[in-house]
Design a protein around this motif. Sequence first.
Motif, PDB file in Angstrom:
ATOM      1  N   PRO A   6       0.806  -1.229   0.000  1.00 31.85           N
ATOM      2  CA  PRO A   6       0.000   0.000   0.000  1.00 31.85           C
ATOM      3  C   PRO A   6       0.835   1.274   0.000  1.00 31.85           C
ATOM      4  O   PRO A   6       0.310   2.345  -0.294  1.00 31.85           O
ATOM      5  CB  PRO A   6      -0.850  -0.122   1.270  1.00 31.85           C
ATOM      6  N   ASP A   7       2.124   1.171   0.299  1.00 34.41           N
ATOM      7  CA  ASP A   7       3.008   2.336   0.192  1.00 34.41           C
ATOM      8  C   ASP A   7       3.195   2.767  -1.256  1.00 34.41           C
ATOM      9  O   ASP A   7       3.697   3.865  -1.518  1.00 34.41           O
ATOM     10  CB  ASP A   7       4.379   2.034   0.806  1.00 34.41           C
ATOM     11  N   HIS A   8       2.813   1.893  -2.185  1.00 35.57           N
ATOM     12  CA  HIS A   8       2.973   2.187  -3.612  1.00 35.57           C
ATOM     13  C   HIS A   8       1.632   2.293  -4.336  1.00 35.57           C
ATOM     14  O   HIS A   8       1.605   2.324  -5.562  1.00 35.57           O
ATOM     15  CB  HIS A   8       3.852   1.113  -4.263  1.00 35.57           C
ATOM     16  N   PHE A   9       0.525   2.360  -3.552  1.00 37.41           N
ATOM     17  CA  PHE A   9      -0.805   2.526  -4.137  1.00 37.41           C
ATOM     18  C   PHE A   9      -1.213   3.992  -4.023  1.00 37.41           C
ATOM     19  O   PHE A   9      -1.197   4.563  -2.924  1.00 37.41           O
ATOM     20  CB  PHE A   9      -1.856   1.685  -3.398  1.00 37.41           C
ATOM     21  N   LEU A  10      -1.602   4.592  -5.132  1.00 36.84           N
ATOM     22  CA  LEU A  10      -2.153   5.944  -5.129  1.00 36.84           C
ATOM     23  C   LEU A  10      -3.663   5.843  -5.249  1.00 36.84           C
ATOM     24  O   LEU A  10      -4.180   5.103  -6.103  1.00 36.84           O
ATOM     25  CB  LEU A  10      -1.568   6.762  -6.272  1.00 36.84           C
ATOM     26  N   THR A  11      -4.377   6.547  -4.375  1.00 37.81           N
ATOM     27  CA  THR A  11      -5.827   6.356  -4.294  1.00 37.81           C
ATOM     28  C   THR A  11      -6.581   7.683  -4.291  1.00 37.81           C
ATOM     29  O   THR A  11      -6.033   8.735  -3.968  1.00 37.81           O
ATOM     30  CB  THR A  11      -6.195   5.577  -3.010  1.00 37.81           C
ATOM     31  N   ASN A  12      -7.873   7.578  -4.637  1.00 38.56           N
ATOM     32  CA  ASN A  12      -8.776   8.717  -4.612  1.00 38.56           C
ATOM     33  C   ASN A  12     -10.124   8.226  -4.086  1.00 38.56           C
ATOM     34  O   ASN A  12     -10.883   7.583  -4.819  1.00 38.56           O
ATOM     35  CB  ASN A  12      -8.932   9.321  -6.007  1.00 38.56           C
ATOM     36  N   LEU A  13     -10.417   8.523  -2.834  1.00 34.20           N
ATOM     37  CA  LEU A  13     -11.649   8.035  -2.226  1.00 34.20           C
ATOM     38  C   LEU A  13     -12.884   8.758  -2.737  1.00 34.20           C
ATOM     39  O   LEU A  13     -14.009   8.331  -2.472  1.00 34.20           O
ATOM     40  CB  LEU A  13     -11.563   8.154  -0.704  1.00 34.20           C
ATOM     41  N   ASN A  14     -12.700   9.856  -3.453  1.00 38.62           N
ATOM     42  CA  ASN A  14     -13.858  10.541  -4.047  1.00 38.62           C
ATOM     43  C   ASN A  14     -14.399   9.774  -5.238  1.00 38.62           C
ATOM     44  O   ASN A  14     -15.501  10.046  -5.713  1.00 38.62           O
ATOM     45  CB  ASN A  14     -13.471  11.957  -4.472  1.00 38.62           C
ATOM     46  N   SER A  15     -13.611   8.817  -5.714  1.00 32.28           N
ATOM     47  CA  SER A  15     -14.057   7.982  -6.828  1.00 32.28           C
ATOM     48  C   SER A  15     -14.208   6.556  -6.319  1.00 32.28           C
ATOM     49  O   SER A  15     -13.240   5.786  -6.304  1.00 32.28           O
ATOM     50  CB  SER A  15     -13.043   8.038  -7.983  1.00 32.28           C
ATOM     51  N   ARG A  16     -15.394   6.204  -5.873  1.00 28.35           N
ATOM     52  CA  ARG A  16     -15.612   4.874  -5.287  1.00 28.35           C
ATOM     53  C   ARG A  16     -15.519   3.764  -6.326  1.00 28.35           C
ATOM     54  O   ARG A  16     -15.247   2.616  -5.987  1.00 28.35           O
ATOM     55  CB  ARG A  16     -16.970   4.832  -4.579  1.00 28.35           C
ATOM     56  N   GLN A  17     -15.772   4.083  -7.591  1.00 27.95           N
ATOM     57  CA  GLN A  17     -15.696   3.063  -8.630  1.00 27.95           C
ATOM     58  C   GLN A  17     -14.262   2.736  -9.020  1.00 27.95           C
ATOM     59  O   GLN A  17     -13.941   1.598  -9.362  1.00 27.95           O
ATOM     60  CB  GLN A  17     -16.484   3.510  -9.871  1.00 27.95           C
ATOM     61  N   THR A  18     -13.388   3.742  -8.967  1.00 29.96           N
ATOM     62  CA  THR A  18     -11.978   3.528  -9.311  1.00 29.96           C
ATOM     63  C   THR A  18     -11.092   4.190  -8.256  1.00 29.96           C
ATOM     64  O   THR A  18     -10.420   5.189  -8.535  1.00 29.96           O
ATOM     65  CB  THR A  18     -11.646   4.080 -10.710  1.00 29.96           C
ATOM     66  N   PRO A  19     -11.098   3.652  -7.034  1.00 28.21           N
ATOM     67  CA  PRO A  19     -10.316   4.291  -5.963  1.00 28.21           C
ATOM     68  C   PRO A  19      -8.802   4.190  -6.174  1.00 28.21           C
ATOM     69  O   PRO A  19      -8.052   5.010  -5.649  1.00 28.21           O
ATOM     70  CB  PRO A  19     -10.746   3.525  -4.710  1.00 28.21           C
ATOM     71  N   LEU A  20      -8.350   3.202  -6.937  1.00 26.80           N
ATOM     72  CA  LEU A  20      -6.920   3.057  -7.228  1.00 26.80           C
ATOM     73  C   LEU A  20      -6.594   3.881  -8.467  1.00 26.80           C
ATOM     74  O   LEU A  20      -7.019   3.556  -9.570  1.00 26.80           O
ATOM     75  CB  LEU A  20      -6.569   1.585  -7.458  1.00 26.80           C
ATOM     76  N   THR A  21      -5.839   4.957  -8.275  1.00 26.22           N
ATOM     77  CA  THR A  21      -5.526   5.844  -9.399  1.00 26.22           C
ATOM     78  C   THR A  21      -4.163   5.559 -10.011  1.00 26.22           C
ATOM     79  O   THR A  21      -3.907   5.934 -11.152  1.00 26.22           O
ATOM     80  CB  THR A  21      -5.565   7.310  -8.957  1.00 26.22           C
ATOM     81  N   GLY A  22      -3.278   4.916  -9.260  1.00 29.90           N
ATOM     82  CA  GLY A  22      -1.956   4.664  -9.808  1.00 29.90           C
ATOM     83  C   GLY A  22      -1.142   3.720  -8.944  1.00 29.90           C
ATOM     84  O   GLY A  22      -1.468   3.477  -7.779  1.00 29.90           O
ATOM     85  N   ILE A  23      -0.076   3.186  -9.542  1.00 33.27           N
ATOM     86  CA  ILE A  23       0.880   2.332  -8.835  1.00 33.27           C
ATOM     87  C   ILE A  23       2.281   2.794  -9.220  1.00 33.27           C
ATOM     88  O   ILE A  23       2.557   3.046 -10.397  1.00 33.27           O
ATOM     89  CB  ILE A  23       0.675   0.840  -9.182  1.00 33.27           C
ATOM     90  N   ILE A  24       3.150   2.924  -8.221  1.00 30.03           N
ATOM     91  CA  ILE A  24       4.505   3.412  -8.453  1.00 30.03           C
ATOM     92  C   ILE A  24       5.541   2.395  -7.968  1.00 30.03           C
ATOM     93  O   ILE A  24       5.191   1.377  -7.382  1.00 30.03           O
ATOM     94  CB  ILE A  24       4.740   4.769  -7.757  1.00 30.03           C
ATOM     95  N   ASP A  25       6.793   2.711  -8.225  1.00 29.77           N
ATOM     96  CA  ASP A  25       7.960   1.970  -7.735  1.00 29.77           C
ATOM     97  C   ASP A  25       8.024   0.537  -8.272  1.00 29.77           C
ATOM     98  O   ASP A  25       7.663  -0.422  -7.592  1.00 29.77           O
ATOM     99  CB  ASP A  25       8.011   1.948  -6.214  1.00 29.77           C
ATOM    100  N   PHE A  26       8.519   0.427  -9.511  1.00 31.04           N
ATOM    101  CA  PHE A  26       8.672  -0.872 -10.159  1.00 31.04           C
ATOM    102  C   PHE A  26      10.121  -1.365 -10.091  1.00 31.04           C
ATOM    103  O   PHE A  26      10.525  -2.212 -10.883  1.00 31.04           O
ATOM    104  CB  PHE A  26       8.232  -0.771 -11.622  1.00 31.04           C
TER     105      PHE A  26
END
Length: 306
Positions: A199-219
């Motif tokens: 979860p340290d690499h999960f970017l989220t937006n709780l205002n969008s309940r349908q797509t709360p995961l907005t991005g993933i970083i650190d590959f």
Amino acid sequence: MKQNKLHYTTMIMTQFPDISIQSVESLGEGFRNYAILVNGDWVFRFPKSQQGADELNKEIQLLPLLVGCVKVNIPQYVYIGKQSDGNPFVGYRKVQGQILGEDGMAVFPDDAKDRLALQLAEFMNELSAFPVETAISAGVPVTNLKNKILLLSEAVEDQVFPLLDESLRDYLTLRFQSYMTHPVYTRYTPRLIHGDLSPDHFLTNLNSRQTPLTGIIDFGDAAISDPDYDYVYLLEDCGELFTRQVMAYRGEVDLDTLIRKVSLFVTFDQVSYLLEGLRARDQDWISEGLELLEEDKANNFGANSA
């Protein structure tokens, strides 16, 4: 910290004079990288070690190939520069969203959490579908997980066991044996994995309940390996219930066996953390690593039935 920020800002201005720098914020400094935020919109990342540089070189080759293959946003490197030691640094437009973090899972709304599980399942499936040969040609290493864990067990016996009481040594011995002797655990079809899906690499937006995961970083830990390994930080940081949700959305079968297998990876991750502390000769790190092992034993994660 201010000196570091000035040093890296000067490097950006020298190599990319088209950037008009209005503001610079430090995003943090780890063992491998230093990162700053320029003009509130551009992230610049500077490896501090050869390992960090190697990981970044891998990302520079891999991420452009992944952009069209995954639904969530990932870093897209627009600026690629060179530090004085010859190692690269990169700049990319900030991936929008708030870092979830380990503590964020506890307050994440249940309905959004279910959507998050679905999005993560889709992302993991997209990585597994990515052509292995293409990833290898982009510099992604092939990791033989059984050999890696065998080497880890030898290092643990040599360096960690002298610090442990008999019960904890017996526990770790059982955990390594459970993995090594279980054919289902060690047999897999190699796939592309993120390698640090926490979860340290999960970017989220709780205002969008349908797509709360907005991005993933650190590959930086991306590898060709056992696809089940990408569950390790989900189980460790997000809990068993959430991990089962992700597994179910991916269509996994026999979730009990899979949870037991991934729980072994959690144990191995804890001993790896302790080994890093020993190599760094950091007593606080070592003490924390020992506490984590005791907690792992207490939690057990079904060790006796593994």
